[in-house]
Scaffold this motif. Structure first.
Motif, short mmCIF file in Angstrom:
data_model
loop_
_atom_site.label_atom_id
_atom_site.label_comp_id
_atom_site.label_asym_id
_atom_site.label_seq_id
_atom_site.Cartn_x
_atom_site.Cartn_y
_atom_site.Cartn_z
N LEU A 55 3.62 3.59 8.44
CA LEU A 55 4.81 2.94 7.91
C LEU A 55 5.27 1.80 8.80
CD1 LEU A 55 6.87 5.99 6.58
CD2 LEU A 55 5.83 4.17 5.20
N ARG A 56 5.08 1.95 10.10
CA ARG A 56 5.53 0.91 11.03
C ARG A 56 4.60 -0.29 11.04
NH1 ARG A 56 5.71 3.79 15.51
NH2 ARG A 56 3.59 3.26 16.14
N ASP A 57 3.30 -0.06 10.88
CA ASP A 57 2.34 -1.14 11.12
C ASP A 57 1.61 -1.63 9.88
OD1 ASP A 57 2.98 -0.90 13.79
OD2 ASP A 57 1.33 0.48 14.21
N ALA A 58 1.44 -0.77 8.84
CA ALA A 58 0.46 -1.17 7.84
C ALA A 58 0.86 -0.94 6.39
CB ALA A 58 -0.87 -0.44 8.11
N VAL A 59 1.57 0.13 6.06
CA VAL A 59 1.81 0.47 4.65
C VAL A 59 3.29 0.36 4.33
CG1 VAL A 59 -0.17 2.02 4.69
CG2 VAL A 59 2.11 2.97 5.01
N GLN A 60 3.56 0.30 3.01
CA GLN A 60 4.95 0.15 2.57
C GLN A 60 5.57 1.47 2.12
OE1 GLN A 60 2.54 -2.28 1.92
NE2 GLN A 60 3.62 -3.44 3.50
N ASP A 61 4.76 2.48 1.80
CA ASP A 61 5.31 3.76 1.34
C ASP A 61 4.32 4.87 1.65
OD1 ASP A 61 7.18 5.47 0.27
OD2 ASP A 61 7.46 4.29 -1.56
N TYR A 62 4.86 6.10 1.69
CA TYR A 62 4.05 7.26 2.06
C TYR A 62 4.56 8.44 1.24
CZ TYR A 62 1.09 9.81 5.44
OH TYR A 62 0.09 10.54 6.05
N ILE B 40 0.85 -1.19 0.00
CA ILE B 40 0.00 0.00 0.00
C ILE B 40 0.89 1.24 0.00
CG2 ILE B 40 -1.77 1.30 1.25
CD1 ILE B 40 -2.72 -1.32 2.46
N ILE B 41 0.54 2.20 -0.88
CA ILE B 41 1.20 3.51 -0.90
C ILE B 41 0.16 4.54 -0.48
CG2 ILE B 41 2.32 5.27 -2.30
CD1 ILE B 41 3.34 3.10 -4.14
N MET B 42 0.46 5.29 0.58
CA MET B 42 -0.43 6.38 1.00
C MET B 42 0.01 7.65 0.27
SD MET B 42 -2.42 4.71 2.90
CE MET B 42 -3.45 6.04 3.49
N LEU B 43 -0.97 8.30 -0.37
CA LEU B 43 -0.70 9.50 -1.19
C LEU B 43 -1.56 10.62 -0.62
CD1 LEU B 43 0.84 10.33 -3.80
CD2 LEU B 43 -1.27 9.87 -5.04
N THR B 44 -0.94 11.61 0.04
CA THR B 44 -1.73 12.60 0.76
C THR B 44 -1.04 13.95 0.79
OG1 THR B 44 -2.76 13.09 2.89
CG2 THR B 44 -0.66 11.95 2.94
N ALA B 45 -1.86 14.98 0.98
CA ALA B 45 -1.35 16.34 1.18
C ALA B 45 -1.31 16.70 2.66
CB ALA B 45 -2.24 17.34 0.43
N LYS B 46 -1.77 15.78 3.54
CA LYS B 46 -1.83 16.04 4.97
C LYS B 46 -0.46 15.78 5.60
CE LYS B 46 -4.34 14.83 9.18
NZ LYS B 46 -5.37 13.95 9.78
N ALA B 47 0.14 16.83 6.16
CA ALA B 47 1.45 16.71 6.79
C ALA B 47 1.27 16.28 8.24
CB ALA B 47 2.21 18.02 6.70
#
Length: 991
Positions: free
Chosen positions: A563-570, A547-554
């Protein structure tokens, strides 16, 4: 109430005229408290004052013993008045001296007329003897003083002193506490003063920062409006070109939509900054509020038609009002935009206008998801979006509230009657007194804040993939339509693409299509991206989908957590498309490599599973078959489909279903890793087959039971062979029992025959040896030559025959009759046998040393134990006959299981390879002329030892003697220790 007894008057006690003084009357009238006692401690006289003080009457106590009248208080467990007074009176009787007692607590019994019971009293007693001239003690004067009031006063004074001391101590403590508290209050006041100063400084700093922030927003908003105006102008000019290609026009429309959206966000920020800075001024204008509302609402008609939304304006056709025209437009625009944003296609939006108590009431309602009651107030806070998330900055409703407040009005939200939200705006129709009101004037509305044709275009659909069907599948989850299409178009040239408009749709789509990669936004309506990820990871088979999270929220905390628990990239927006494609390609390549390895392992597993020489089954936790191999189907004679439609218990013999319940429970609870059980299976046609089942458990990632692996072996032939062996064993055991019984009967007959023959031979043998001996004694001297030799041979033969018969009788007795359990002293028995041999004339002259350990004892049949010891010690005596310095020993050893008795000698010994012949009847290892004997003694010894439950063995070497070791189960030490001890210490005794 009864009165205390009063003393007799003086006239009652006055003596007759002419007589001497009446000493009894004088004693009774004496003012002190006196009592006269005889040596038996009986009361003989009492003063009136004593009777009054003790609440008694003279006639009731005179002649009685003092302790019968004045007992201890039974309610006082510590009462000791009787004991102390008795000790004092006894001292007076013994010493005939005055005895002064310490103050005593001696309670007095009250008369029944006064309620009975005892009254607390304290006394100071003195006991004085009355002694005649001859030294005889006639009376004891018991004088007391009632000190009750004094003692109680002292006690009260002590209590008051103690209380005063306690109060002084408490006062000192309170003073110290007050002083400490005062210091604490002073310190707290000082710290509070410092904190207030710090708060004032921070407040001033915060106010300054707020002003700077507002100024910054205002500056940024102004600076952003110029490039946005330029972008919008250039885009409008390009889209006006009729020759513009459709793809380019579609891209420009997307730019136009998002530029206008950004323009509205900038306008909201600018308004908020003005409101915070207090620079938002209200300009009242006389307008027809009904006309203004219809005009603003008309701009959403095309949008409603395009989305099939029922839309209309109800209420007054005319309503004069003094309001800020631009603010009213923004209020209505924001509420309508909010309603259309949350209303689904095919829904309804309505606007109404009413007049109520000098106020205009404007209502906007929709049939969207509504606003929860808990958020009815907070929904108007800045940047608050509640649960109706659908993009935006969360400033629209906050601006509505602030504009209403500037008018002196209000806005509230409630539940719409048809479902959804109902916003009610209340605005005064008249401007405040003294406010400047401009006559009606048309104020142009900002066109970029109004819905336009570009907003009415249908949301662009995801492009068709340009790659083969077997290409990796990427799921794009994005609520912004333009961003969703942009990502899909960029990915479509490399992968198959699926799209979802929010987290809920993304979750459902992922479970349906099983993508190789998920690219998701974070902030989305209905379900956020991070919530979708958590729900996705909880689904079987979705644990390792990249999963790659794609967001404008900083949000660094959220990024690190995901990144630690669920997704592979941000990845943050804005981003480089090439970078996103590179990240996606890397993750997809890694996943496909893992899948290739898994598929290869699956092929190997399938081949191993199907071609295994044993039956293998995978069982669900409820026991139903999930998968079976061909060998298991062959063993049971059932089709694979038949097995997969049933459970293991359905093909198990009913009597064997619950054989392994305990083992299965232990396996599930984790106490064991595997177990094996043998059961009867039910094959095709109810055919019974013996099976061996080896069961293990596979758990899921959470540690819960996932499925069972059961390895099944056909053990029918083995079971049949075992049954055959059991039948053969049973027959063999029966034959052995029969043969054993026959042998035992034959042995008993043989022993009986031997016993009878030996017994019957004794009488003629005794006559033969008797007459032979008589011939020797009577005619021996007259016989010469061979006649005398023949007679000597007859005598010797008779003796040998007698010994042989005795041996046979002993051998027969050793296996016959009931064993007795006597206490046998082996040491004493050995010494007696030693003495017998020592008295006999030796065959050769030699010296024999006997070493007999003392205290050796056992329990057994004393007659048989005597035979054992005589045979063993006799053998030692016989086989040392050719040894000049012979040594015969009896001692004990311990082999760890109990005592072992040993009879040893240093005589002729024997060859160890012939040791098994020693205990056979009539078997001899030496020639008769060397060591005469009949060969029955050791056989008899072995039988006796075995009948007692013991064992016997012999070790030796030629010319170095022999050691016979035997055990008796009930052996133990004896008290006699005269010639040694239990531990084998021996005493030399020459013989």
């Amino acid at each position: 109430m009864a009165t205390k007894p009063s003393p007799p008057s003086a006239s009652d006690r006055a003596p007759p005229a002419g007589q001497g003084p009446d000493f009894r009357a004088l004693f009774e009238a004496i003012p002190g408290l006196y009592l006269a006692l005889d040596p038996d401690l009986r009361i003989v006289a009492v003063s009136d004052a004593y009777a009054l003080a003790t609440m008694t009457r003279r006639q009731d106590i005179v002649g009685r013993k003092i302790f019968d009248i004045f007992p201890d208080n039974p309610d006082d467990a510590n009462a000791d008045g009787v004991r102390n007074l008795k000790a004092s009176l006894e001292r007076v009787l013994e010493t005939r001296a005055v005895d002064t007692m310490a103050v005593q607590k001696y309670d007095i019994r009250k008369p029944e007329a006064e309620g009975g019971g005892f009254e607390v009293r304290y006394w100071s007693p003195i006991n004085s003897p009355i002694v005649e001239p001859g030294g005889t003690l006639t009376h004891i004067i018991h004088r007391v003083e009632d000190v009750t009031d004094f003692v109680q006063l002292q006690q009260r004074e002590a209590e008051r002193t103690k209380l005063a001391e306690s109060l002084r101590e408490r006062s000192g403590q309170m003073e110290a506490e007050i002083y400490a508290r005062a210091r604490e209050v002073a310190d707290i006041n000082f710290k509070l003063k410092q904190a207030n100063g710090e708060l004032a400084r921070l407040y001033e700093k915060t106010r300054e920062l707020d002003e700077l922030k507002s100024q910054f927003f205002a500056n940024v908003s102004h600076e952003l409006r110029t490039p946005l105006a330029l972008i919008l102008g250039l885009v409008a000019r390009r889209t006006a070109d009729p020759n513009l290609a459709d793809p380019a026009r579609r891209d420009l429309d997307g730019i136009h939509r998002n530029a206008r959206l950004l323009y509205r966000h900038v306008s909201n920020l600018l308004d908020i900054s003005k409101l915070e800075a207090g620079r938002m001024l209200i300009h009242y204008v006389q307008v027809d509020l009904a006309r203004e509302i219809r005009l603003i609402a008309s701009h959403f008609e095309s949008l409603a038609e395009g989305r099939r939304i029922q839309y209309g304006v109800r209420g007054l056709s005319e309503l004069p009002a003094q309001v800020d025209q631009e603010m009213v437009e923004r209020i209505l625009l924001n509420l309508l935009a909010n309603a259309f944003r949350h209303t689904p296609d095919g829904g309804s939006v309505a606007v109404s206008l009413q007049e109520r108590s000098g106020c205009a009431v404007i209502q906007v309602q929709d049939n969207g998801p509504g606003v929860p009651a808990a958020l009815h107030d907070t929904i108007f806070e800045r940047f608050r979006q509640g649960e109706r998330r659908s993009g935006g900055t969360g400033l629209g409703l906050a601006i509505v509230l602030e504009f209403c407040r500037l008018h002196g009005g209000s806005v509230v939200v409630s539940d719409s009657p048809g479902g959804g939200a109902l916003f009610t705006v209340t605005l005064p129709l008249m401007a405040p007194a003294g406010a400047e009101v401009v006559s009606s004037a048309s104020v142009p509305m900002d066109p970029n804040l109004l819905p336009q044709a570009v907003d009415l275009q249908p949301q662009p659909a995801a492009p068709h993939s340009k790659v083969l069907i077997g290409a990796p599948l990427v799921l794009v989850v994005e609520d912004n339509p333009d961003m969703r299409v942009f990502l899909a178009e960029a990915l479509a040239s490399h992968y198959r693409v699926a799209v979802a408009c929010d987290g809920q749709d993304g979750l459902e789509m992922a479970l349906e299509v099983r993508p190789d990669l998920v690219i998701s936004d974070v902030m989305m309506p209905r379900m956020n991206g991070d919530e979708m990820v958590v729900a996705l990871r909880a689904q079987p088979g979705m644990e390792d989908v990249p999963i790659i999270m794609l967001t404008a929220k900083a949000d660094d905390e959220l990024r690190i957590k995901l990144l630690r628990d669920a997704v592979q990239d941000y990845v943050y927006k804005p981003f480089l498309l090439e970078e996103l494609l590179a990240r996606a390609g890397r993750l997809i390549d890694e996943r496909w490599k893992k899948l290739a390895v898994l598929r290869e392992n699956e092929v190997r597993f399938r081949a191993t599973f199907e071609q295994a020489a044993v039956g293998i089954a995978l069982l669900a936790p409820n026991g139903h078959f999930l998968r079976v191999n061909a060998r298991l189907c062959s063993i049971l004679g059932l089709d694979q489909l038949d097995l997969l439609s049933c459970a293991l218990r359905d093909v198990t013999h009913p009597d064997d279903v619950d054989l392994d319940v305990a083992e299965a429970r232990s396996l599930i609870e984790g106490h064991i890793q595997t177990y094996t059980v043998e059961k009867r299976g039910m094959g095709n046609g109810a055919r019974i087959i013996w099976l061996s089942l080896t069961v293990s458990l596979v758990r899921n990632a959470l540690g819960a039971p996932y499925y069972f692996i059961v390895v099944v072996e056909d053990i029918q032939r083995r079971k049949e062979a075992e049954n055959d062996v059991l039948r053969l064993n049973a027959g063999l055991e029966q034959r052995v029992r029969e043969r054993t019984s026959q042998l035992q009967a034959a042995n008993e007959e043989l022993e009986s025959f031997s016993y009878a023959v030996s017994h019957d031979l004794r009488a003629p043998l005794r006559a033969m040896t008797g007459f032979s001996q008589a011939l020797v004694e009577d005619f021996g001297d007259s016989l010469e030559g061979e006649a005398r030799n023949y007679l000597d041979e007859i005598v010797r033969g008779g003796k040998h025959m007698a010994e042989l018969i005795d041996g046979l009788l002993q051998l027969a007795r050793s296996t016959r009759g009931e064993l007795r359990r006597d206490r046998v002293d082996l040491s004493a028995l050995a010494r007696a046998i030693r003495d017998e041999h020592s008295r006999a004339k030796p065959r050769y002259r030699r010296r024999v040393t006997w070493r007999i350990a003392g205290g050796l004892a056992t329990r057994g049949d004393s007659r048989m134990i005597d035979v054992v010891m005589r045979n063993l010690l006799g053998n030692a005596w016989k086989y040392t006959s050719n040894t000049e310095e012979a040594v015969i020993s009896l001692y004990v050893e311990n082999d760890g299981t109990g005592p072992v008795f040993c009879v040893a000698d240093n005589g002729a010994g024997f060859d160890p390879k012939h040791a098994e012949k020693l205990f056979k009847p009539f078997s001899r290892l030496h020639r008769q002329d060397e060591f005469p004997g009949i060969g029955i003694g050791l056989a008899t010894v072995q039988r006796i030892i075995r009948r007692h439950g013991g064992t016997i063995q012999a070790v030796a070497s030629p010319g170095k003697g022999a050691v016979f070791r035997f055990t008796l189960p009930e052996a133990g030490p004896d008290g006699d220790d005269s010639e040694g001890d239990w531990n084998g210490r021996q005493v030399d005794s020459p013989g």
